[in-house]
Enzyme design. Structure first.
Site, PDB file in Angstrom:
ATOM      1  N   VAL A  16       0.832  -1.207   0.000  1.00 35.58           N
ATOM      2  CA  VAL A  16       0.000   0.000   0.000  1.00 35.58           C
ATOM      3  C   VAL A  16       0.870   1.262   0.000  1.00 35.58           C
ATOM      4  O   VAL A  16       0.638   2.205  -0.772  1.00 35.58           O
ATOM      5  CB  VAL A  16      -0.969   0.001   1.209  1.00 35.58           C
ATOM      6  CG1 VAL A  16      -1.757   1.294   1.265  1.00 35.58           C
ATOM      7  CG2 VAL A  16      -1.916  -1.194   1.116  1.00 35.58           C
ATOM      8  N   ARG A  47      10.821  -1.225   7.561  1.00 35.53           N
ATOM      9  CA  ARG A  47      11.435  -2.139   8.533  1.00 35.53           C
ATOM     10  C   ARG A  47      12.855  -2.487   8.094  1.00 35.53           C
ATOM     11  O   ARG A  47      13.770  -2.523   8.882  1.00 35.53           O
ATOM     12  CB  ARG A  47      10.588  -3.414   8.652  1.00 35.53           C
ATOM     13  CG  ARG A  47      10.572  -3.931  10.060  1.00 35.53           C
ATOM     14  CD  ARG A  47       9.597  -5.061  10.244  1.00 35.53           C
ATOM     15  NE  ARG A  47       8.376  -4.866   9.471  1.00 35.53           N
ATOM     16  CZ  ARG A  47       7.440  -5.785   9.287  1.00 35.53           C
ATOM     17  NH1 ARG A  47       7.580  -6.961   9.814  1.00 35.53           N
ATOM     18  NH2 ARG A  47       6.368  -5.552   8.583  1.00 35.53           N
ATOM     19  N   GLY A 136     -11.623  -1.048   1.013  1.00 33.63           N
ATOM     20  CA  GLY A 136     -10.583  -0.664   0.037  1.00 33.63           C
ATOM     21  C   GLY A 136     -10.876   0.637  -0.658  1.00 33.63           C
ATOM     22  O   GLY A 136     -10.942   1.700  -0.047  1.00 33.63           O
ATOM     23  N   GLY A 189      -1.506  -9.320  -3.835  1.00 30.02           N
ATOM     24  CA  GLY A 189      -1.471  -8.252  -2.818  1.00 30.02           C
ATOM     25  C   GLY A 189      -2.811  -8.005  -2.165  1.00 30.02           C
ATOM     26  O   GLY A 189      -3.023  -6.956  -1.572  1.00 30.02           O
ATOM     27  N   LYS A 207     -13.532  -4.498  10.227  1.00 31.51           N
ATOM     28  CA  LYS A 207     -14.178  -3.475   9.396  1.00 31.51           C
ATOM     29  C   LYS A 207     -15.634  -3.266   9.826  1.00 31.51           C
ATOM     30  O   LYS A 207     -16.133  -2.134   9.830  1.00 31.51           O
ATOM     31  CB  LYS A 207     -14.095  -3.891   7.925  1.00 31.51           C
ATOM     32  CG  LYS A 207     -12.646  -3.899   7.403  1.00 31.51           C
ATOM     33  CD  LYS A 207     -12.528  -4.614   6.068  1.00 31.51           C
ATOM     34  CE  LYS A 207     -11.114  -4.561   5.516  1.00 31.51           C
ATOM     35  NZ  LYS A 207     -10.913  -5.459   4.371  1.00 31.51           N
TER      36      LYS A 207
END
Ligand code: HSE
Length: 441
Positions: A16, A47, A136, A189, A207
């Protein structure tokens, strides 16, 4: 704000995050024309800084210290795109305490800590925006907060997990097993890093909790959500659905029949009539159907997962954040806007077992005399009324057979107790599978 530049920091540069940088860059001019300011991704926390990525970013902007991005005084907006809830909470809290506008796509974070984070945003004069956290690329948060502001809601039903809808669709169209398709969903993804969040229904439940909060002003405890994922859905269920005008969908339901009644939140595999909007939405698409007392039913359909769809929603929040900064003038900030000003304090959350529906029950039983009589007697003893019984004819030598039963409307408590008892019968060879049957209206 520094003159005509708004600096954005990203914490997290996975699928994302890279999508956000890519599209902000591609639409740089368009956004500058619309907003009158330049939106610049000034810092990115990752990271592992040495990992190669599809979207290149100037190394001078990269750090492995997300907290330093959260509190960087040069940044106006911080996007939390890390996932997880521990570090993400820390980063979000620090950024909000530093008065930043935080944009997050993290539904688990909101579900677990939304109440605390919004209180901190309000206290420190910041904002927390989360359009990308639900459905989304569909702007459903905006729809509830803004477009439907005058409505009271009797129900919200949604397909809220793109991975599950993608898997169920391909199981339906190709007869493939869910494990095989899950591998592809990950490559595309769509799936979470921990795919059990998707297939166990947890992501959709996060959600649903966010939608319940927006619609009713009540943070429902995750443990109060009646939750079942798609792992137990078999080809037999899919075939039954196809043969009888349904499709199998993972449906999140948030509803409150009327003022004074309890709020119910569930995420369950459901037989949806094919002719309904939710029954016909396939692939990675999400769909949300909202019943408002003023407008009636509105339905929103669009890509629910994936890099570009999610980036589209994140960028819409970044643009809103820029507008809040502009409206706040050179000195100040636009005051905190409560995303759910409805006061849900007095709303009770229903016990999951009070949910009433028609049900589908699949049993694998020994093909021998008396089995059907035993099953019928157990259902009757729980006042569960049979609507149909289906058993495909098998050869003389077959020892087991699938028996599919549908019921008339009953409470989940009654059907669950009946099914648990059926599972104890010597003739029942596998754990029974149960799912509600959705209404056509
Ligand atoms: N894994 C999620 C889904 C991503 O499949 O819907 C979007 O939240």
């Amino acid at each position: 704000m520094n003159g005509r530049v708004v600096n954005v920091g990203l914490c997290g540069f996975g699928v994302v995050g890279q999508g956000v940088v890519d599209h902000l860059e591609r639409k740089r001019e368009m956004l500058r024309d619309q907003l009158g300011v330049e939106v610049v991704v000034a810092r990115v926390a990752v990271r592992n800084p040495s990992k190669s990525r599809d979207i290149a970013i100037d190394v001078a902007r990269v750090t492995d210290d997300a907290l330093s991005v959260a509190v960087d005084p040069e940044l106006d907006i911080v996007c939390e795109l890390m996932g997880g809830t521990d570090k993400a909470r820390e980063v979000t809290l620090e950024a909000l305490k530093a008065g930043k506008i935080v944009v997050t796509a993290n539904k688990a974070l909101l579900c677990d800590h939304g109440k605390e984070l919004l209180a901190v945003a309000q206290e420190f004069g910041g904002h927390l925006l989360f359009e990308a956290s639900v459905a989304g690329g569909i702007p459903v948060i905006k729809a509830i907060r803004e477009g439907l502001v005058v409505n009271e809601f009797s129900s919200i039903r949604g397909i809220l997990n793109g991975t599950c809808n993608y898997i169920l669709t391909r199981m339906t169209n190709e007869g493939a097993s869910y494990q095989d398709i899950l591998v592809e969903a990950k490559e595309l993804g769509y799936a979470e890093a921990d795919e059990s969040l998707d297939v166990d229904g947890i992501d959709a439940a996060h959600k649903a909790v966010v939608l319940a909060y927006l619609a009713y002003g009540k943070w429902v405890d995750f443990d109060a959500v009646r939750l079942q994922g798609i792992k137990e859905v078999r080809q037999e269920d899919i075939r039954y659905a196809k043969d009888n005008g349904y499709s199998v969908k993972l449906i999140a339901m948030v509803d409150r029949e009327r003022e004074g009644s309890a709020l119910r939140v569930s995420v369950l595999p459901t037989l949806m009539p094919k002719e309904t909007p939710l029954g016909s939405v396939d692939g990675v698409f999400n769909a949300v159907s909202i019943q408002g007392d003023v407008v009636g039913e509105t339905v929103y359909i669009g890509p629910g997962a994936g890099r570009d769809a999610t980036a589209s929603a994140v960028i819409s929040d970044v643009v809103d954040a820029v507008k809040l900064l502009i409206l706040g003038g050179p000195e100040g900030r636009f005051p905190f806007l409560d995303p759910a000003p409805r006061n849900g304090k007095r709303i009770e959350v229903a016990r999951a077992d009070e949910i009433e529906s028609r049900y589908y029950v699949r049993l694998v039983v020994r093909d021998q005399p008396g089995v059907m009589a035993e099953i019928a007697s157990i259902l009757a003893s729980h006042s569960v009324s049979l609507a149909s019984v289906n058993q495909k004819e098998v050869g003389e030598d077959a020892e087991r057979v699938s028996l599919i039963i549908t019921t008339h409307a009953t409470t989940e408590a009654a059907v669950s107790e009946a099914v648990a008892e059926l599972g104890e019968l010597a003739a029942v060879e596998e754990r029974p599978f149960l799912m509600p049957i959705g209404d056509a209206s």
